[in-house]
Write a protein that holds these residues in place. Structure first.
Motif, PDB file in Angstrom:
ATOM      1  N   ILE A 318       0.830  -1.201   0.000  1.00 59.19           N
ATOM      2  CA  ILE A 318       0.000   0.000   0.000  1.00 59.19           C
ATOM      3  C   ILE A 318       0.868   1.256   0.000  1.00 59.19           C
ATOM      4  CG2 ILE A 318      -1.714   1.327   1.298  1.00 59.19           C
ATOM      5  CD1 ILE A 318      -2.759  -1.369   2.366  1.00 59.19           C
ATOM      6  N   SER A 319       1.946   1.243   0.783  1.00 65.36           N
ATOM      7  CA  SER A 319       2.819   2.416   0.828  1.00 65.36           C
ATOM      8  C   SER A 319       3.520   2.625  -0.514  1.00 65.36           C
ATOM      9  CB  SER A 319       3.854   2.260   1.943  1.00 65.36           C
ATOM     10  OG  SER A 319       3.215   2.206   3.204  1.00 65.36           O
ATOM     11  N   GLY A 320       3.874   1.517  -1.179  1.00 61.15           N
ATOM     12  CA  GLY A 320       4.429   1.642  -2.519  1.00 61.15           C
ATOM     13  C   GLY A 320       3.429   2.261  -3.483  1.00 61.15           C
ATOM     14  N   LEU A 321       2.186   1.807  -3.407  1.00 64.52           N
ATOM     15  CA  LEU A 321       1.138   2.385  -4.252  1.00 64.52           C
ATOM     16  C   LEU A 321       0.902   3.849  -3.915  1.00 64.52           C
ATOM     17  CD1 LEU A 321      -1.493  -0.514  -4.293  1.00 64.52           C
ATOM     18  CD2 LEU A 321      -0.023   0.232  -6.184  1.00 64.52           C
ATOM     19  N   PHE A 322       0.911   4.163  -2.617  1.00 63.18           N
ATOM     20  CA  PHE A 322       0.715   5.544  -2.202  1.00 63.18           C
ATOM     21  C   PHE A 322       1.802   6.441  -2.808  1.00 63.18           C
ATOM     22  CE2 PHE A 322       1.199   9.134   0.711  1.00 63.18           C
ATOM     23  CZ  PHE A 322      -0.114   9.567   0.826  1.00 63.18           C
ATOM     24  N   GLY A 323       3.047   5.960  -2.767  1.00 67.16           N
ATOM     25  CA  GLY A 323       4.135   6.731  -3.367  1.00 67.16           C
ATOM     26  C   GLY A 323       3.937   6.919  -4.857  1.00 67.16           C
ATOM     27  N   LEU A 324       3.521   5.874  -5.549  1.00 61.88           N
ATOM     28  CA  LEU A 324       3.292   5.966  -6.989  1.00 61.88           C
ATOM     29  C   LEU A 324       2.127   6.885  -7.329  1.00 61.88           C
ATOM     30  CD1 LEU A 324       3.753   2.249  -8.137  1.00 61.88           C
ATOM     31  CD2 LEU A 324       5.196   4.192  -8.763  1.00 61.88           C
ATOM     32  N   PHE A 325       1.125   6.912  -6.461  1.00 64.00           N
ATOM     33  CA  PHE A 325      -0.080   7.680  -6.760  1.00 64.00           C
ATOM     34  C   PHE A 325       0.074   9.175  -6.464  1.00 64.00           C
ATOM     35  CE2 PHE A 325      -3.000   3.742  -6.022  1.00 64.00           C
ATOM     36  CZ  PHE A 325      -2.564   3.219  -7.225  1.00 64.00           C
ATOM     37  N   GLN A 326       0.745   9.511  -5.352  1.00 65.20           N
ATOM     38  CA  GLN A 326       0.720  10.903  -4.915  1.00 65.20           C
ATOM     39  C   GLN A 326       1.948  11.727  -5.319  1.00 65.20           C
ATOM     40  OE1 GLN A 326       2.894  12.161  -2.243  1.00 65.20           O
ATOM     41  NE2 GLN A 326       3.994  10.242  -2.470  1.00 65.20           N
ATOM     42  N   GLY A 327       2.999  11.065  -5.787  1.00 66.92           N
ATOM     43  CA  GLY A 327       4.243  11.783  -6.041  1.00 66.92           C
ATOM     44  C   GLY A 327       4.140  12.894  -7.061  1.00 66.92           C
ATOM     45  N   GLY A 328       3.220  12.762  -8.025  1.00 66.01           N
ATOM     46  CA  GLY A 328       3.139  13.750  -9.091  1.00 66.01           C
ATOM     47  C   GLY A 328       2.222  14.923  -8.815  1.00 66.01           C
ATOM     48  N   ILE A 329       1.609  14.988  -7.644  1.00 65.97           N
ATOM     49  CA  ILE A 329       0.616  16.036  -7.389  1.00 65.97           C
ATOM     50  C   ILE A 329       1.265  17.411  -7.232  1.00 65.97           C
ATOM     51  CG2 ILE A 329      -1.137  16.851  -5.767  1.00 65.97           C
ATOM     52  CD1 ILE A 329      -1.812  13.947  -5.160  1.00 65.97           C
ATOM     53  N   VAL A 330       2.193  17.552  -6.309  1.00 69.88           N
ATOM     54  CA  VAL A 330       2.742  18.871  -5.971  1.00 69.88           C
ATOM     55  C   VAL A 330       3.424  19.558  -7.156  1.00 69.88           C
ATOM     56  CG1 VAL A 330       4.442  20.068  -4.536  1.00 69.88           C
ATOM     57  CG2 VAL A 330       2.904  18.380  -3.507  1.00 69.88           C
ATOM     58  N   PRO A 331       4.240  18.870  -7.972  1.00 70.84           N
ATOM     59  CA  PRO A 331       4.864  19.582  -9.104  1.00 70.84           C
ATOM     60  C   PRO A 331       3.859  20.194 -10.070  1.00 70.84           C
ATOM     61  CG  PRO A 331       5.946  17.475  -8.735  1.00 70.84           C
ATOM     62  CD  PRO A 331       4.729  17.485  -7.871  1.00 70.84           C
ATOM     63  N   MET A 332       2.659  19.634 -10.156  1.00 72.83           N
ATOM     64  CA  MET A 332       1.685  20.155 -11.106  1.00 72.83           C
ATOM     65  C   MET A 332       1.226  21.561 -10.745  1.00 72.83           C
ATOM     66  SD  MET A 332       1.586  17.903 -13.418  1.00 72.83           S
ATOM     67  CE  MET A 332       3.296  17.484 -12.978  1.00 72.83           C
ATOM     68  N   TYR A 333       1.234  21.904  -9.458  1.00 69.53           N
ATOM     69  CA  TYR A 333       0.894  23.272  -9.076  1.00 69.53           C
ATOM     70  C   TYR A 333       1.900  24.252  -9.670  1.00 69.53           C
ATOM     71  CZ  TYR A 333      -2.011  20.940  -5.553  1.00 69.53           C
ATOM     72  OH  TYR A 333      -2.936  20.143  -4.918  1.00 69.53           O
ATOM     73  N   ALA A 334       3.177  23.893  -9.629  1.00 72.04           N
ATOM     74  CA  ALA A 334       4.213  24.769 -10.184  1.00 72.04           C
ATOM     75  C   ALA A 334       4.068  24.905 -11.694  1.00 72.04           C
ATOM     76  CB  ALA A 334       5.598  24.233  -9.826  1.00 72.04           C
ATOM     77  N   VAL A 335       3.739  23.811 -12.377  1.00 73.28           N
ATOM     78  CA  VAL A 335       3.563  23.870 -13.829  1.00 73.28           C
ATOM     79  C   VAL A 335       2.383  24.766 -14.185  1.00 73.28           C
ATOM     80  CG1 VAL A 335       3.125  22.526 -15.915  1.00 73.28           C
ATOM     81  CG2 VAL A 335       4.574  21.585 -14.111  1.00 73.28           C
ATOM     82  N   ILE A 336       1.289  24.668 -13.438  1.00 76.10           N
ATOM     83  CA  ILE A 336       0.119  25.519 -13.676  1.00 76.10           C
ATOM     84  C   ILE A 336       0.471  26.983 -13.459  1.00 76.10           C
ATOM     85  CG2 ILE A 336      -2.179  26.115 -12.796  1.00 76.10           C
ATOM     86  CD1 ILE A 336      -2.603  23.108 -12.289  1.00 76.10           C
TER      87      ILE A 336
END
Length: 415
Positions: A318-336
């Motif tokens: 589950i922690s591996g999945l959590f890492g795969l799922f959430q890692g890309g969220i924060v950088p997208m704010y900077a791109v926007i």
């Protein structure tokens, strides 16, 4: 602004081999500078025993570190806008050196927490200003470049917990802190001077025109968009904080041991790096907004899994999945932000949104500890994070749907 004036940088070097070399140096710098975000997580069980406090009290230094990190992100971003990236990195290196050495000599949880607020400001030099700086050197692959720059903090979470846990076990947490304080500036100072090159005024002017056109199409004023991103960033990291901050302590409570929790944390954050890079590739194709919705939805699914499974093997999965799922969220704010808001203000504006994400981590980490103290388990803490994730998903979905709703409204009014 002084930091965006240049003579050395030619427009042809955007997305060039030099830009990619700069990216590599940025990742190394971020990995070292962000040690302050994770050293306190590994030390949490030892600190709780050392200073004889409850889990909520032992979480206080992490909260202070995140508060310092969030405030420092805005200040360091502003310095990068004005004086180039060199200034915030040099200041951050000095603060990390002084802070970690001072932490080794603290005599109470309050002293330790206050010093970690200072360390947090120093670590901020390795996040928001680096993301802002690197975004000026890429156009076609900007989302991927920003994801790389943001990965430094996760690489720090992958590498440093294992290193710190080893030395903390063999040498104690105090000598380990001294060692970190001496190591950080040895890496950061040379890289800071290697990043002295500045982007050209012509490149910034072209980017200003592009963001103005995109903002008019979006139909939101700059400060309204900024406010939506700030609240969304806070909400997503309130949800994100529970596994990241408390997984080591959670594994200890379940009887698996701190070492297992540290391994799970490293796995989570290592796969978070993979997620960030993959999200950058996908966002360059489908856009940062849709990628943000996808990441938020998958993070919510992973949080639900924690409610139903807690065996050692399931926590790894589950922690591996959590890492795969959430890692890309924060950088997208900077791109926007770079897509819609003025590039000359990128450091400050990215710093503000990332400040909100870090405040979400700080508040979420503290509240999770308090919920644990009140309930005797982490079950309600995971549910608490899931509810905040719902707030984030609602906001980012509205942000993506708003242009379509606006055009439909205008068509109705025109008809």
């Amino acid at each position: 602004m002084a930091g965006l004036q240049s003579g050395a940088f030619r427009s042809g070097e955007v997305d060039s081999p030099y830009a990619w070399l700069r990216l590599v140096l940025t990742v190394i710098l971020g990995t070292v500078a962000c040690v302050g975000n994770w050293s306190v997580v590994v030390a949490l069980p030892a600190i709780q025993v050392e200073f004889d406090t409850l889990r909520g009290g032992a979480s206080l230094p992490y909260t202070c570190a995140m508060l310092g990190f969030s405030f420092g992100g805005v200040v360091m971003g502003r310095l990068a806008d004005r004086f180039t990236i060199v200034m915030p990195v040099l200041i951050g290196a000095l603060m990390l050196c002084a802070g970690f050495v001072a932490a080794a000599y603290t005599a109470s949880i309050w002293q330790f927490a206050l010093v970690y607020a200072f360390i947090g400001v120093g670590s901020a030099a390795g996040f928001a200003p680096l993301i802002s700086d690197l975004s000026h050197w890429f156009r076609k692959r900007r989302a991927l470049a920003v994801a790389f720059a943001a990965s430094g903090s996760y690489l720090a979470g992958t590498v440093w917990p294992l290193v710190i846990e080893h030395f903390q076990t063999t040498q104690g947490w105090r000598p380990t802190h001294v060692g970190i304080g001496l190591f950080a500036p040895l890496v950061m100072v040379p890289i800071a001077f290697a990043l002295r090159r500045r982007p050209a005024t012509t490149e910034i002017a072209a980017a200003e025109a592009a963001t103005e056109a995109a903002r008019q199409e979006l139909g939101l004023k700059p400060n309204v968009l900024q406010a939506v991103l700030v609240v969304a960033g806070f909400a997503c990291c309130m949800a994100m904080s529970m596994p990241q901050v408390h997984i080591v302590a959670y594994c200890g409570d379940l009887g698996y041991g701190v070492a297992v929790g540290t391994q799970i944390l490293s796995l989570m954050l290592g796969l978070g790096v993979v997620s960030r890079l993959a999200s950058g590739v996908v966002a360059d194709r489908i856009g940062a907004g849709p990628m943000l919705i996808l990441g938020s939805s998958m993070q919510a699914a992973a949080l639900l899994l924690y409610l139903f499974f807690n065996s050692r093997s399931s926590l790894y999965v589950i922690s591996g999945l959590f890492g795969l799922f959430q890692g890309g969220i924060v950088p997208m704010y900077a791109v926007i932000i770079r897509q819609f808001l003025p590039p000359r203000e990128a450091g400050t504006r990215i710093g503000l949104v990332l400040m909100a994400t870090v405040l979400g981590m700080a508040c979420g980490g503290l509240l999770s500890g308090m919920i644990y103290d009140a309930s005797g388990s982490y079950r309600l803490a995971f549910l608490h994070g899931f509810l905040w994730n719902g707030v984030n998903l609602a906001l980012v979905s509205w942000l993506i749907l708003w242009p379509k709703l606006r055009r439909r409204r205008d068509m109705v009014l025109a008809g």
